[in-house]
Design an enzyme around this catalytic site. Structure first.
Site, PDB file in Angstrom:
ATOM      1  N   SER A 151      62.330  19.087  -5.723  1.00 34.74           N
ATOM      2  CA  SER A 151      62.890  19.829  -6.853  1.00 34.74           C
ATOM      3  C   SER A 151      63.060  18.900  -8.055  1.00 34.74           C
ATOM      4  O   SER A 151      62.855  19.309  -9.208  1.00 34.74           O
ATOM      5  CB  SER A 151      64.243  20.437  -6.464  1.00 34.74           C
ATOM      6  OG  SER A 151      64.095  21.403  -5.455  1.00 34.74           O
ATOM      7  N   LYS A 181      53.030  20.558   3.322  1.00 32.64           N
ATOM      8  CA  LYS A 181      52.958  21.962   2.928  1.00 32.64           C
ATOM      9  C   LYS A 181      52.847  22.871   4.142  1.00 32.64           C
ATOM     10  O   LYS A 181      52.534  22.440   5.251  1.00 32.64           O
ATOM     11  CB  LYS A 181      51.768  22.199   1.994  1.00 32.64           C
ATOM     12  CG  LYS A 181      51.964  21.609   0.606  1.00 32.64           C
ATOM     13  CD  LYS A 181      53.234  22.084  -0.070  1.00 32.64           C
ATOM     14  CE  LYS A 181      53.226  23.544  -0.417  1.00 32.64           C
ATOM     15  NZ  LYS A 181      54.505  23.997  -1.029  1.00 32.64           N
ATOM     16  N   HIS A 228      58.548  27.926   3.256  1.00 27.95           N
ATOM     17  CA  HIS A 228      58.697  28.935   2.199  1.00 27.95           C
ATOM     18  C   HIS A 228      58.226  30.304   2.684  1.00 27.95           C
ATOM     19  O   HIS A 228      57.383  30.970   2.059  1.00 27.95           O
ATOM     20  CB  HIS A 228      57.928  28.513   0.944  1.00 27.95           C
ATOM     21  CG  HIS A 228      58.431  27.244   0.318  1.00 27.95           C
ATOM     22  ND1 HIS A 228      59.664  27.155  -0.305  1.00 27.95           N
ATOM     23  CD2 HIS A 228      57.879  25.998   0.241  1.00 27.95           C
ATOM     24  CE1 HIS A 228      59.836  25.928  -0.761  1.00 27.95           C
ATOM     25  NE2 HIS A 228      58.781  25.204  -0.433  1.00 27.95           N
ATOM     26  N   ILE A 257      57.942  29.504  -7.710  1.00 30.23           N
ATOM     27  CA  ILE A 257      56.786  30.258  -7.212  1.00 30.23           C
ATOM     28  C   ILE A 257      56.620  30.139  -5.697  1.00 30.23           C
ATOM     29  O   ILE A 257      56.134  31.068  -5.048  1.00 30.23           O
ATOM     30  CB  ILE A 257      55.485  29.831  -7.948  1.00 30.23           C
ATOM     31  CG1 ILE A 257      54.358  30.826  -7.677  1.00 30.23           C
ATOM     32  CG2 ILE A 257      55.102  28.410  -7.594  1.00 30.23           C
ATOM     33  CD1 ILE A 257      54.617  32.215  -8.211  1.00 30.23           C
ATOM     34  N   ASP A 258      57.050  29.032  -5.094  1.00 29.18           N
ATOM     35  CA  ASP A 258      56.972  28.906  -3.630  1.00 29.18           C
ATOM     36  C   ASP A 258      57.788  29.989  -2.936  1.00 29.18           C
ATOM     37  O   ASP A 258      57.506  30.357  -1.795  1.00 29.18           O
ATOM     38  CB  ASP A 258      57.475  27.531  -3.170  1.00 29.18           C
ATOM     39  CG  ASP A 258      56.382  26.473  -3.238  1.00 29.18           C
ATOM     40  OD1 ASP A 258      55.224  26.795  -2.929  1.00 29.18           O
ATOM     41  OD2 ASP A 258      56.686  25.329  -3.613  1.00 29.18           O
ATOM     42  N   VAL A 315      65.266  28.880 -10.545  1.00 30.71           N
ATOM     43  CA  VAL A 315      66.298  29.502  -9.717  1.00 30.71           C
ATOM     44  C   VAL A 315      65.940  29.373  -8.239  1.00 30.71           C
ATOM     45  O   VAL A 315      64.778  29.280  -7.872  1.00 30.71           O
ATOM     46  CB  VAL A 315      66.485  30.995 -10.064  1.00 30.71           C
ATOM     47  CG1 VAL A 315      66.976  31.136 -11.487  1.00 30.71           C
ATOM     48  CG2 VAL A 315      65.192  31.771  -9.873  1.00 30.71           C
ATOM     49  N   LEU A 316      66.974  29.365  -7.397  1.00 26.21           N
ATOM     50  CA  LEU A 316      66.761  29.238  -5.953  1.00 26.21           C
ATOM     51  C   LEU A 316      67.863  29.958  -5.194  1.00 26.21           C
ATOM     52  O   LEU A 316      69.043  29.744  -5.457  1.00 26.21           O
ATOM     53  CB  LEU A 316      66.746  27.758  -5.533  1.00 26.21           C
ATOM     54  CG  LEU A 316      66.657  27.501  -4.029  1.00 26.21           C
ATOM     55  CD1 LEU A 316      65.278  27.888  -3.500  1.00 26.21           C
ATOM     56  CD2 LEU A 316      66.958  26.051  -3.698  1.00 26.21           C
ATOM     57  N   TYR A 369      57.530  21.911   4.980  1.00 26.18           N
ATOM     58  CA  TYR A 369      57.920  23.018   4.109  1.00 26.18           C
ATOM     59  C   TYR A 369      57.226  24.285   4.599  1.00 26.18           C
ATOM     60  O   TYR A 369      56.042  24.259   4.968  1.00 26.18           O
ATOM     61  CB  TYR A 369      57.493  22.755   2.660  1.00 26.18           C
ATOM     62  CG  TYR A 369      58.330  21.725   1.933  1.00 26.18           C
ATOM     63  CD1 TYR A 369      59.677  21.948   1.684  1.00 26.18           C
ATOM     64  CD2 TYR A 369      57.758  20.542   1.482  1.00 26.18           C
ATOM     65  CE1 TYR A 369      60.442  20.999   1.009  1.00 26.18           C
ATOM     66  CE2 TYR A 369      58.516  19.586   0.807  1.00 26.18           C
ATOM     67  CZ  TYR A 369      59.852  19.820   0.573  1.00 26.18           C
ATOM     68  OH  TYR A 369      60.606  18.885  -0.080  1.00 26.18           O
ATOM     69  N   GLU A 405      62.983  23.160   3.524  1.00 24.92           N
ATOM     70  CA  GLU A 405      63.715  23.750   2.409  1.00 24.92           C
ATOM     71  C   GLU A 405      64.995  24.465   2.802  1.00 24.92           C
ATOM     72  O   GLU A 405      65.780  24.849   1.920  1.00 24.92           O
ATOM     73  CB  GLU A 405      62.819  24.710   1.616  1.00 24.92           C
ATOM     74  CG  GLU A 405      62.495  26.029   2.296  1.00 24.92           C
ATOM     75  CD  GLU A 405      61.269  25.964   3.195  1.00 24.92           C
ATOM     76  OE1 GLU A 405      60.844  27.021   3.671  1.00 24.92           O
ATOM     77  OE2 GLU A 405      60.742  24.843   3.424  1.00 24.92           O
ATOM     78  N   ARG A 463      49.540  14.652  -0.822  1.00 28.10           N
ATOM     79  CA  ARG A 463      50.660  14.029  -0.135  1.00 28.10           C
ATOM     80  C   ARG A 463      50.381  13.927   1.364  1.00 28.10           C
ATOM     81  O   ARG A 463      49.438  14.534   1.878  1.00 28.10           O
ATOM     82  CB  ARG A 463      51.942  14.829  -0.377  1.00 28.10           C
ATOM     83  CG  ARG A 463      52.467  14.760  -1.792  1.00 28.10           C
ATOM     84  CD  ARG A 463      53.622  15.722  -2.041  1.00 28.10           C
ATOM     85  NE  ARG A 463      53.196  17.111  -2.046  1.00 28.10           N
ATOM     86  CZ  ARG A 463      54.015  18.141  -2.229  1.00 28.10           C
ATOM     87  NH1 ARG A 463      55.313  17.930  -2.393  1.00 28.10           N
ATOM     88  NH2 ARG A 463      53.547  19.386  -2.245  1.00 28.10           N
ATOM     89  N   ASP A 509      72.820  29.875 -16.350  1.00 25.41           N
ATOM     90  CA  ASP A 509      73.208  29.928 -14.944  1.00 25.41           C
ATOM     91  C   ASP A 509      74.341  30.955 -14.787  1.00 25.41           C
ATOM     92  O   ASP A 509      75.050  31.265 -15.753  1.00 25.41           O
ATOM     93  CB  ASP A 509      73.662  28.541 -14.453  1.00 25.41           C
ATOM     94  CG  ASP A 509      73.548  28.389 -12.945  1.00 25.41           C
ATOM     95  OD1 ASP A 509      72.602  27.734 -12.474  1.00 25.41           O
ATOM     96  OD2 ASP A 509      74.412  28.948 -12.232  1.00 25.41           O
TER      97      ASP A 509
END
Length: 366
Positions: free
Chosen positions: A134, A75, A96, A269-270, A239-240, A94, A118, A15, A198
């Site tokens: 996402s 990234k 993370h 995983i990020d 999940v976040l 991003y 994010e 990207r 959830d």
């Protein structure tokens, strides 16, 4: 403002921070854009495409960082890129950080102002700069999960949608947010047996209405997740907790109850991952096995569909990039609290509480 776009250097990351159409808008607004040579080659944009819309092509990342005030990436900066950041820089990408203390400490040391895609928020709620990736990751999770369920990939040898007379695979999606709903759409389209878990009952009600009888929903109690993991062929962790490390929903003990050849896909995983046994992998070496269960934990999943992802990301980030360039970082964040929520590091300090808490570092509001 002088805006720099370096070529991404993370493993199999194709990207680019700004596409030529985005560069055209920034140039027309009076800004100078400098792009590292071949930065867009991974999505079939040549240097000439950038020059045609007014960008200047520079020979390497060092030249870009030296010339630019704002660095726009995709990234998180790698160590060699962090070393090129200075207090005068505004980094927009991003990050993370909650799962990456060395990066956080490097950014603090640089003195740069670092705004993370994010954690930028939206007026109506949600995370507008995380949402497009996402969506991509959610849809990809089912695609890769189906692939690794194939026997030659080490999987159980199950077709996700089954065939007449043979039951489809059971898919458990942990989290009913943007990634989760996109994963469910793909899994339903492939005729899998889908359940979304959830903690938000209102969200579960929305999903029940949206999908009708195509899926099942369940409250994400520990007992429910334990049963889901035991029975599922594909478990997708979606999940976040904005800015914070992902909760570990699936333990090593739960893994031992799973069918051999089952697959876990960890979209979280990020942010450290939501499976206890997860660790980040790359597109070059995407999976590993624990207790007979395949783990797919690629930290830049959308990079595999780089062209789609780059355009989707630019659609979301360009308005914010324009605001930062037009007004400057301080004025732009003062005028827009949602953009200010994206500030993670500045002046050598951690400016986002969830990040500070996750890393056990001092939080100092800007």
């Amino acid at each position: 403002m002088k805006i720099g776009v370096p070529k991404e250097i993370k493993n199999h990351e194709y990207r680019v921070g700004l596409t030529p159409p985005s560069v055209a808008d920034l140039v027309s607004a009076g800004h100078e854009v400098m792009v590292e040579t071949q930065a867009g080659a991974g999505i079939d944009f040549e240097d000439a495409d950038y020059e045609a819309v007014g960008a200047t092509i520079l020979p390497d990342a060092k030249s870009v960082f030296a010339a630019a005030e704002m660095i726009v990436k995709v990234k998180e900066p790698q160590a060699v890129e962090i070393a090129m950041l200075e207090p005068r820089h505004l980094l927009f990408t991003y990050l993370h950080l909650a799962a990456d203390k060395p990066q956080a400490e490097g950014l603090m040391k640089s003195g740069a102002t670092c705004i993370a895609y994010e954690t930028v928020t939206a007026q109506g709620g949600g995370l507008p700069l995380l949402k497009p990736m996402s969506e991509v990751a959610g849809r990809m999770s089912v695609q890769v999960g189906a692939h690794y369920l194939e026997k030659e990939q080490g999987g159980r040898g199950i077709l996700l949608g089954g065939v007449p007379g043979v039951a489809p695979a059971k898919v458990a999606i942990l989290g009913g947010g943007v990634s989760g709903i996109n994963a469910a759409q793909m899994a339903v389209g492939m005729r899998a047996d889908v359940t979304i878990y959830d903690l938000n009952m209102a969200r579960l009600a929305e999903l029940d209405m949206f999908f009708s009888s195509q899926i099942k929903t369940a409250y994400a109690s520990k007992a429910a997740i334990t049963a889901a993991v035991k029975n599922a062929h594909l478990v997708i962790g979606a999940v976040l907790v904005p800015g914070a490390a992902a909760p570990k929903l699936v333990t090593r003990e739960m893994l031992k109850t799973m069918k051999r050849g089952s697959v876990l896909v960890d979209i979280a995983i990020d942010q450290g991952g939501c499976f206890e046994t997860s660790h980040a992998t790359t597109h070059e070496d995407p999976v590993f096995e624990v207790d007979g269960v395949i783990h797919y934990c690629v930290a830049n999943m959308p990079g595999a569909v780089a062209r789609t992802s780059a355009f989707a990301l630019n659609n979301a980030t360009l308005p914010f990039a324009l605001k930062l360039a037009n007004m400057g970082a301080d004025a732009a964040m003062a005028a827009d609290p949602h953009l200010a929520a994206g500030l993670n590091v500045s002046g050598g300090k951690i400016r986002h509480k969830a990040v500070a808490d996750a890393l056990d570092l001092t939080f100092e509001p800007a």
